[in-house]
Design a protein around this motif. Structure first.
Motif, PDB file in Angstrom:
ATOM      1  N   ILE A  22      -1.782   8.552  -3.974  1.00  0.00           N
ATOM      2  CA  ILE A  22      -2.974   9.210  -3.443  1.00  0.00           C
ATOM      3  C   ILE A  22      -2.602  10.556  -2.823  1.00  0.00           C
ATOM      4  CG2 ILE A  22      -4.835   9.013  -1.742  1.00  0.00           C
ATOM      5  CD1 ILE A  22      -4.691   5.958  -2.200  1.00  0.00           C
ATOM      6  N   LEU A  23      -1.449  10.574  -2.142  1.00  0.00           N
ATOM      7  CA  LEU A  23      -0.966  11.827  -1.553  1.00  0.00           C
ATOM      8  C   LEU A  23      -0.792  12.892  -2.634  1.00  0.00           C
ATOM      9  CD1 LEU A  23       0.164  13.430   0.834  1.00  0.00           C
ATOM     10  CD2 LEU A  23       2.380  12.430   0.369  1.00  0.00           C
ATOM     11  N   LEU A  24      -0.301  12.442  -3.794  1.00  0.00           N
ATOM     12  CA  LEU A  24      -0.157  13.393  -4.899  1.00  0.00           C
ATOM     13  C   LEU A  24      -1.521  13.936  -5.311  1.00  0.00           C
ATOM     14  CD1 LEU A  24       2.536  11.685  -7.082  1.00  0.00           C
ATOM     15  CD2 LEU A  24       2.747  13.676  -5.614  1.00  0.00           C
ATOM     16  N   SER A  32       0.804  -1.234   0.000  1.00  0.00           N
ATOM     17  CA  SER A  32       0.000   0.000   0.000  1.00  0.00           C
ATOM     18  C   SER A  32       0.829   1.272   0.000  1.00  0.00           C
ATOM     19  CB  SER A  32      -0.917   0.009   1.214  1.00  0.00           C
ATOM     20  OG  SER A  32      -1.686  -1.159   1.230  1.00  0.00           O
ATOM     21  N   ILE A  33       2.117   1.163   0.309  1.00  0.00           N
ATOM     22  CA  ILE A  33       2.896   2.399   0.444  1.00  0.00           C
ATOM     23  C   ILE A  33       2.945   3.187  -0.863  1.00  0.00           C
ATOM     24  CG2 ILE A  33       5.223   3.315   0.850  1.00  0.00           C
ATOM     25  CD1 ILE A  33       5.520   1.228   3.038  1.00  0.00           C
ATOM     26  N   LEU A  34       3.287   2.505  -1.951  1.00  0.00           N
ATOM     27  CA  LEU A  34       3.411   3.242  -3.215  1.00  0.00           C
ATOM     28  C   LEU A  34       2.092   3.837  -3.696  1.00  0.00           C
ATOM     29  CD1 LEU A  34       5.959   1.347  -5.430  1.00  0.00           C
ATOM     30  CD2 LEU A  34       6.107   3.651  -4.497  1.00  0.00           C
ATOM     31  N   PRO A  35       1.012   3.030  -3.775  1.00  0.00           N
ATOM     32  CA  PRO A  35      -0.251   3.660  -4.174  1.00  0.00           C
ATOM     33  C   PRO A  35      -0.640   4.809  -3.243  1.00  0.00           C
ATOM     34  CG  PRO A  35      -0.489   1.281  -4.135  1.00  0.00           C
ATOM     35  CD  PRO A  35       0.869   1.584  -3.598  1.00  0.00           C
ATOM     36  N   SER A  36      -0.292   4.691  -1.945  1.00  0.00           N
ATOM     37  CA  SER A  36      -0.640   5.765  -1.016  1.00  0.00           C
ATOM     38  C   SER A  36       0.092   7.047  -1.356  1.00  0.00           C
ATOM     39  CB  SER A  36      -0.307   5.374   0.425  1.00  0.00           C
ATOM     40  OG  SER A  36      -1.061   4.261   0.790  1.00  0.00           O
ATOM     41  N   ILE A  37       1.344   6.907  -1.804  1.00  0.00           N
ATOM     42  CA  ILE A  37       2.074   8.114  -2.215  1.00  0.00           C
ATOM     43  C   ILE A  37       1.403   8.713  -3.445  1.00  0.00           C
ATOM     44  CG2 ILE A  37       4.303   8.968  -3.080  1.00  0.00           C
ATOM     45  CD1 ILE A  37       5.614   6.964  -1.168  1.00  0.00           C
TER      46      ILE A  37
END
Lengths: 224, 246
Positions: free
Chosen positions: B64-66, B57-62
């Motif tokens: 999403i942060l974008l 989930s870390i990469l997709p979350s970044i």
């Protein structure tokens, strides 16, 4: 026998907690715009919202129903409640739960699977919440790096990167079966490129055909 | 206007809702873990499911942060932070916000044109349009799963059920649709059969698939099982790097 009672209580409680949590979240999310509006000194324009709902909301309503019907069985009770509260299903929660299930080697519809997908969706949601909270906290210093021209192509391609990796994982389970939807969808998008903007809707016919074919294979061989 | 949208009180409202949802996730996680132990599941397996989900989930979350950054220009930071932490997805939020902005008479979704009433309306429409998943869960999750469960016991006559194969097939269909759309975008994105569209998504997907193949080879053939937890995130990262290099 004791396992069964433990499980029954667990499942019953999951539904109770899931329903209460969903209801509270729902009330807070719909209430927040009014609360914020009262701080800003203006209420939502309900007439405009109704018109907006008719233009885009109906599509999302239909897709929500489809999502509910398709994903609830994949996710189980706990995972289902959480996923619909926390969102980002197709691009994150579903692949995440499938991946965890793959790693744990559990079968769909079993209790093990219910537990693994609940763990997976909860961990995934918390990760997003933490990354976003840290990100918002660090937003000022981080912004130049994240928005730098050099990194933009990478973030613009996070979805193709995800589906590329998953394609290898799933296509190898039955490459002949995978060729059918792949060729069909490629031809469809090549000759009707206007459909590319509604790719997510095309998942439904593509998935249905693949499941249909998988059923024929399953009846013949007993597995994929 | 944008400074009002970024005021501490709005941060507080959004923060409280996010904290509530985080608490719900913790409750579900702890309960599921305990139930898993109670029915005799291997704790190592449960932990692997957790670590793999976090790394996944870390990469997709970044990403999403974008999305939060992208929307913060017009809606302030706290509201997009709430929407994307809790329920929405960027493509959905942007589309609905745009539609609501049109209805309240804004020429575009921008901070300079934003008014309090416009913001409240946009925020309200964003909340309403995507609440159905939750409503359906509240009303029907239990009955629906019970019905499916009932069918399952009828079917289970010793053989493994079709459910698993159906899920795999559904996923093959889903992935094929997206890959097909990338190929279609390249071949016909700039006019049918002109081959002048964007090739990047295809290359990214191919690189990412290749890296995934390496991960699977190492974990299955070389018995580096721990690598599995990083396989998706690792493949995605290398795929995304490819997008920068080309």
């Amino acid at each position: 026998m004791q396992d069964k009672t433990v499980l029954d209580t667990y499942n019953q409680k999951t539904h109770v907690i899931g329903r209460i949590a969903s209801a509270i979240t729902l009330i807070m999310l719909v209430g927040a715009p009014f609360l914020i509006g009262s701080i800003l000194g203006a209420m939502p324009d309900l007439g405009a919202a109704a018109k907006g709902f008719l233009s885009v909301g109906l599509i999302w309503t239909i897709s929500s129903v489809v999502e509910f019907l398709v994903y609830t069985p994949m996710l189980g009770a706990g995972g289902g409640y959480l996923a619909f509260i926390t969102g980002n299903l197709i691009n994150m929660k579903i692949p995440c739960a499938m991946n965890a299930r793959e790693i744990a080697g559990t079968q769909s519809g079993t209790t093990e699977n219910e537990i693994i997908s609940t763990l997976s969706i909860a961990a995934s949601s918390l990760t997003t919440i933490i990354v976003l909270a840290l990100g918002v906290l660090l937003l000022v210093p981080l912004q130049p790096i994240l928005q730098s021209e050099t990194l933009q192509p990478a973030f613009a391609n996070v979805v193709p990167a995800l589906f590329g990796a998953m394609a290898y994982q799933y296509f190898r389970k039955n490459i002949k079966l995978a060729c059918v939807p792949l060729v069909m969808m490629t031809l469809l998008f090549v000759f009707v490129p206007s459909l590319i903007s509604s790719t997510s809707m095309m998942i439904i016919p593509s998935g249905a055909i693949t499941i249909g074919l998988a059923y024929l294979i399953f009846r013949k061989k007993g597995s994929l | 206007m944008i400074s009002q949208l970024n005021s501490p009180s709005i941060y507080l409202i959004c923060g409280i809702i996010i904290a509530f949802v985080a608490a719900v996730c913790v409750v579900f996680m702890v309960r599921a873990y305990r139930a898993g132990i109670a029915i005799g599941m291997d704790p190592a397996k449960l932990k692997r499911a957790l670590t793999s989900s976090v790394t996944f989930s870390i990469l997709p979350s970044i990403g999403i942060l974008l999305g939060v950054i992208a929307l913060s220009g017009s809606l302030g930071t706290p509201w997009p932070w709430l929407r994307l932490s809790v329920i929405g997805a960027l493509h959905y939020e942007t589309q609905v916000a745009q539609a609501a902005a049109e209805q309240v008479g804004l020429s575009s979704l921008s901070a300079s044109a934003m008014t309090p009433r416009a913001f409240a309306t946009i925020a309200f429409l964003m909340s309403v349009c995507i609440m159905w998943g939750m409503i359906l869960s509240i009303l029907f999750n239990k009955a629906y799963l019970k019905k499916l469960g009932g069918q399952k016991t009828k079917e289970s006559s010793g053989k493994p059920g079709f459910g698993d194969s159906a899920m795999v097939a559904m996923f093959i269909g889903l992935v094929s649709t997206y890959i097909g759309s990338y190929i279609g975008g390249f071949v016909s994105g700039q006019g049918v059969l002109t081959f002048r569209g964007d090739l990047t998504p295809i290359i990214v997907a191919a690189v990412s698939a290749l890296v995934m193949a390496c991960f699977i080879y190492l974990s299955e053939k070389k018995h580096l099982v721990w690598l599995e937890s990083f396989s998706i995130a690792g493949s995605m990262l290398v795929g995304m790097l490819a997008a920068i290099l080309i």
